[in-house]
Design a protein around this motif. Sequence first.
Motif, PDB file in Angstrom:
ATOM      1  N   ALA A 173      -6.801  -8.333   6.832  1.00 40.83           N
ATOM      2  CA  ALA A 173      -5.914  -7.908   7.921  1.00 40.83           C
ATOM      3  C   ALA A 173      -6.606  -8.068   9.266  1.00 40.83           C
ATOM      4  O   ALA A 173      -7.798  -7.785   9.401  1.00 40.83           O
ATOM      5  CB  ALA A 173      -5.488  -6.458   7.713  1.00 40.83           C
ATOM      6  N   ASP A 174      -5.839  -8.512  10.257  1.00 37.73           N
ATOM      7  CA  ASP A 174      -6.347  -8.714  11.607  1.00 37.73           C
ATOM      8  C   ASP A 174      -5.941  -7.530  12.480  1.00 37.73           C
ATOM      9  O   ASP A 174      -4.798  -7.068  12.412  1.00 37.73           O
ATOM     10  CB  ASP A 174      -5.806 -10.019  12.187  1.00 37.73           C
ATOM     11  N   ARG A 175      -6.858  -7.061  13.304  1.00 41.60           N
ATOM     12  CA  ARG A 175      -6.588  -5.899  14.154  1.00 41.60           C
ATOM     13  C   ARG A 175      -5.426  -6.152  15.115  1.00 41.60           C
ATOM     14  O   ARG A 175      -4.642  -5.241  15.403  1.00 41.60           O
ATOM     15  CB  ARG A 175      -7.840  -5.533  14.941  1.00 41.60           C
ATOM     16  N   ASP A 176      -5.289  -7.370  15.595  1.00 42.58           N
ATOM     17  CA  ASP A 176      -4.298  -7.665  16.630  1.00 42.58           C
ATOM     18  C   ASP A 176      -2.980  -8.169  16.073  1.00 42.58           C
ATOM     19  O   ASP A 176      -1.910  -7.861  16.615  1.00 42.58           O
ATOM     20  CB  ASP A 176      -4.864  -8.707  17.602  1.00 42.58           C
ATOM     21  N   THR A 177      -3.013  -8.912  15.006  1.00 43.89           N
ATOM     22  CA  THR A 177      -1.796  -9.567  14.517  1.00 43.89           C
ATOM     23  C   THR A 177      -1.173  -8.913  13.291  1.00 43.89           C
ATOM     24  O   THR A 177       0.040  -8.979  13.119  1.00 43.89           O
ATOM     25  CB  THR A 177      -2.100 -11.041  14.201  1.00 43.89           C
ATOM     26  N   SER A 178      -1.969  -8.294  12.432  1.00 45.17           N
ATOM     27  CA  SER A 178      -1.399  -7.759  11.181  1.00 45.17           C
ATOM     28  C   SER A 178      -1.992  -6.403  10.813  1.00 45.17           C
ATOM     29  O   SER A 178      -2.502  -6.229   9.701  1.00 45.17           O
ATOM     30  CB  SER A 178      -1.633  -8.754  10.038  1.00 45.17           C
ATOM     31  N   PRO A 179      -1.948  -5.409  11.720  1.00 46.93           N
ATOM     32  CA  PRO A 179      -2.509  -4.102  11.353  1.00 46.93           C
ATOM     33  C   PRO A 179      -1.637  -3.306  10.396  1.00 46.93           C
ATOM     34  O   PRO A 179      -2.105  -2.354   9.783  1.00 46.93           O
ATOM     35  CB  PRO A 179      -2.632  -3.402  12.706  1.00 46.93           C
ATOM     36  N   CYS A 180      -0.361  -3.686  10.262  1.00 50.14           N
ATOM     37  CA  CYS A 180       0.566  -2.925   9.413  1.00 50.14           C
ATOM     38  C   CYS A 180       0.834  -3.613   8.087  1.00 50.14           C
ATOM     39  O   CYS A 180       1.757  -3.218   7.369  1.00 50.14           O
ATOM     40  CB  CYS A 180       1.888  -2.702  10.143  1.00 50.14           C
TER      41      CYS A 180
END
Length: 713
Positions: A173-180
């Motif tokens: 998971a990416d902090r900016d694009t896919s945190p959810c």
Amino acid sequence: MIIVEGIPVFLKDCAAFSHPQFGVTKVMIVKFFQKLTLLLAQRMAKAAGRRVVMIPLILFSDDTSGNKSKKWHKFESWSFMLAGLPRNRNAKHENIHFICCSDRVDALGMSRPIAEELTELETDGIQVYDAHLNEQVLVISPLLCINCDNPQASKLMNHLGAYAKKYCRFCMADRDTSPCLVCEKRSVEQSLQQMEVILSQITEALKEYHRKLYGIREVSNPLLYIPGDLYKGLPVEVLHTILLGCCKAFLKAIIPKLTSAQKAEVLARILAFNHSGFKVKIHGILCYHYQSFVGRDYKAWMQMAVFILYPFLSDGELQVLVNLFKVFQIAYCDFFELSKAEAWNQICADFVHSVRDFMPEMLQKQKVHYVLHLVQCMQDFGPSSSFCTERPESFNSNVRIQNIFGNKQAPSRDIAAHFSVIEHLRFVCEGGCYNDQMERSTCLYYSNEVQRFLNSTPSKELNAHKAIYTAATARMPSDVCDQFMFVKVKITELGVESTIEQLLHMDPPFRVNLHLSSLLDGKVQQFKAVMSYVLELVHTGDYIELQPPFCEFKYGQLLSTIKSETGHTSCLVQGFEAMVLPDGQPLLNPFDCPLYNLSRTIFSVDSSAIVRPVSMVHKCGSSCKLDNAEFVQNIEREQMVTAQCIFRHDCVSIRTAGRELKYDCPNKSISRDKSRMKLVRGDRCSRTMVFGYHKRSILLSVSIRTGKYAGTH
């Protein structure tokens, strides 16, 4: 979990065989049993006719301070527990075993000999003598999981940590694009390939780019070569993820927005809160010292926060808090049902999505994303109590004490030597012996000093035989009444003390049921408290849970404890009635909590029928308000008059405004105004119920502390 040829087979995989809807084919089942048969054949060959004993282990790693102030001289330590012990025994310090510690080498640097021995224990086993069976056995000890806090887990998995762009150690998971979202899962094979890619880069700039791209660092890690998948073997740490993570972050976002007047009101509401069902009492310092709270404080606060903060929350913030309550309930459940995994995953996803919509500043925290992986860890290892870190962390105090009272010249060696002596003494006291020193060990075991120590009674058991420490015992004597009819009780609805005779002549009258006619004859002694079945002291006026076979009500309010001349102890209780819909189903509030009425029935029960105290909170309306009161305090031998804001609950007036009950099945919802139906929790392992509106009664909510529950009720 079963280790088959170094491949872990988790609970969800085994349980899937009995659920055709999971899409498990016959080929998969055949392959599983082929691997299991091969594993058993290998173990039988190594056992050479001896019995094989499987003892799975749980490792724990943490850092602690070597000073009494807990600020300096950092130590990192390893310890282990036996995963097969019952939960109530696995949490005791005597069942946590020290391995090693160091103030110069980190946990990853000490892991090489640990990883080598764990691999040997799992693949080859070790031959030991079983004193109970009186024969040699082969012990196989696979590693079940490694428990540690989130920073330590990232370090053990070569992860960059909470501030990396790929900040999740479970997925990409990416902090900016896919945190959810739960992205592609990490694995040991994938991490080894990524580390090879980083090492193959020529310049340091390219290496740093690939570190950020993968979220890992290229460090030699012996734990990656232990049989099994390390990325599945480090579950989510609930204490720092839920309590010290999401709960603390929510308070840090809400409390600074409050004005001085609102903080005074929060203090008044906390003081007016009923803590009878809680083991930890939250004081009014919340608004100023909430960042210094520990896990048990946040656990108690999470169960009462909505009653305190709901006037100051927006609809979005309230939705975040409600979803956080549901996640909290899942995280501290007592048992896990596989059939509810999908629904529980949806609850965790709803919490993360509500944070994204209404409190996006919390979404940058790594611990909020870890909530999405909580249910998966529970599928693999069971409820969070199976991999919690509270008790192993408290074991750090033993390491600290050994260093404080040492000479500090070689602390790692001295601490290990002290724990070695403790283990040897325990071995002798349990009747153990060595092959070449059997006679000497037997003499030590039967010596006067050891036998005197083993046969001595612990201080807790010395008090157990006393009457005041036994269940159903009346405590704190009060008045003596010539007749039962003159016994005084305080009814919450009336607000004043009344005798039983006065209650019988009211309009409409109270109904009084007695289980013993002998109470009407002779004098009775009143008491202010009674010991419940779970050995918790219940005071007059507290709300209680009753054993159903003994009375028609399950919950009530303790009005008085009386003892007759014959010595029999009884309790006067005002019961609660459940509110039901026209179809007979229980009436629920928006949080799926059943509603109850405070009845006009007073009955007597045997004191042994009181199970435990429960916490009730008044459903406040417009007539409940803040008042300024003056208190006299003795400060430095002088009496000082101080003004304090207090919150007064109006328990006498009839509640009608803003509480329309809607019977529109099947939703069974309740319309809410600003004073919404709220949810209170009452310590760990609790089930929430809300006491509803009735004419001449008070609107209450109650948290019933019970032994087990699963899911959201």
